[in-house]
Write a protein that holds these residues in place. Structure first.
Motif, PDB file in Angstrom:
ATOM      1  N   LYS A 104       0.863  -1.187   0.000  1.00 37.50           N
ATOM      2  CA  LYS A 104       0.000   0.000   0.000  1.00 37.50           C
ATOM      3  C   LYS A 104       0.896   1.232   0.000  1.00 37.50           C
ATOM      4  N   PRO A 116       0.948   5.152  -0.715  1.00 37.27           N
ATOM      5  CA  PRO A 116       0.084   6.301  -0.974  1.00 37.27           C
ATOM      6  C   PRO A 116       0.636   7.166  -2.107  1.00 37.27           C
ATOM      7  N   LEU A 117      -0.247   7.703  -2.908  1.00 39.18           N
ATOM      8  CA  LEU A 117       0.115   8.601  -3.998  1.00 39.18           C
ATOM      9  C   LEU A 117      -0.487   9.967  -3.736  1.00 39.18           C
ATOM     10  N   VAL A 118       0.273  10.995  -4.057  1.00 33.74           N
ATOM     11  CA  VAL A 118      -0.208  12.366  -3.935  1.00 33.74           C
ATOM     12  C   VAL A 118      -0.028  13.016  -5.288  1.00 33.74           C
ATOM     13  N   ASP A 125       2.476  11.423   6.778  1.00 36.80           N
ATOM     14  CA  ASP A 125       1.391  12.071   6.036  1.00 36.80           C
ATOM     15  C   ASP A 125       1.224  13.534   6.417  1.00 36.80           C
ATOM     16  N   LYS A 141       1.211  16.736   3.825  1.00 32.53           N
ATOM     17  CA  LYS A 141       0.087  17.675   3.768  1.00 32.53           C
ATOM     18  C   LYS A 141       0.555  19.094   4.032  1.00 32.53           C
TER      19      LYS A 141
END
Length: 56
Positions: A6, A8-10, A39, A43
């Motif tokens: 897993k 994560p993509l941004v 994360d 952000k």
């Protein structure tokens, strides 16, 4: 069969030039990867970038 990770993509909403500047580089960047960042930090970076974009 390989195990699926897993990851994560941004999606960066700026240009490749802006992404290069964000990384402190003087050339275009199309993709970056972080080996150890949480994360909240990602952000925060994106929020700062959006604020800078509005000031241009």
């Amino acid at each position: 069969m390989p195990k699926k990770e897993k990851i994560p993509l941004v999606n960066f909403q700026g240009t490749s030039v802006a992404l290069g500047r964000l990384c402190g580089l003087q050339f275009r960047i199309s993709t970056i990867s972080f080996t150890s960042i949480d994360d909240a930090s990602i952000k925060s970076i994106l929020k700062d970038t959006e604020a800078e974009k509005k000031n241009e």
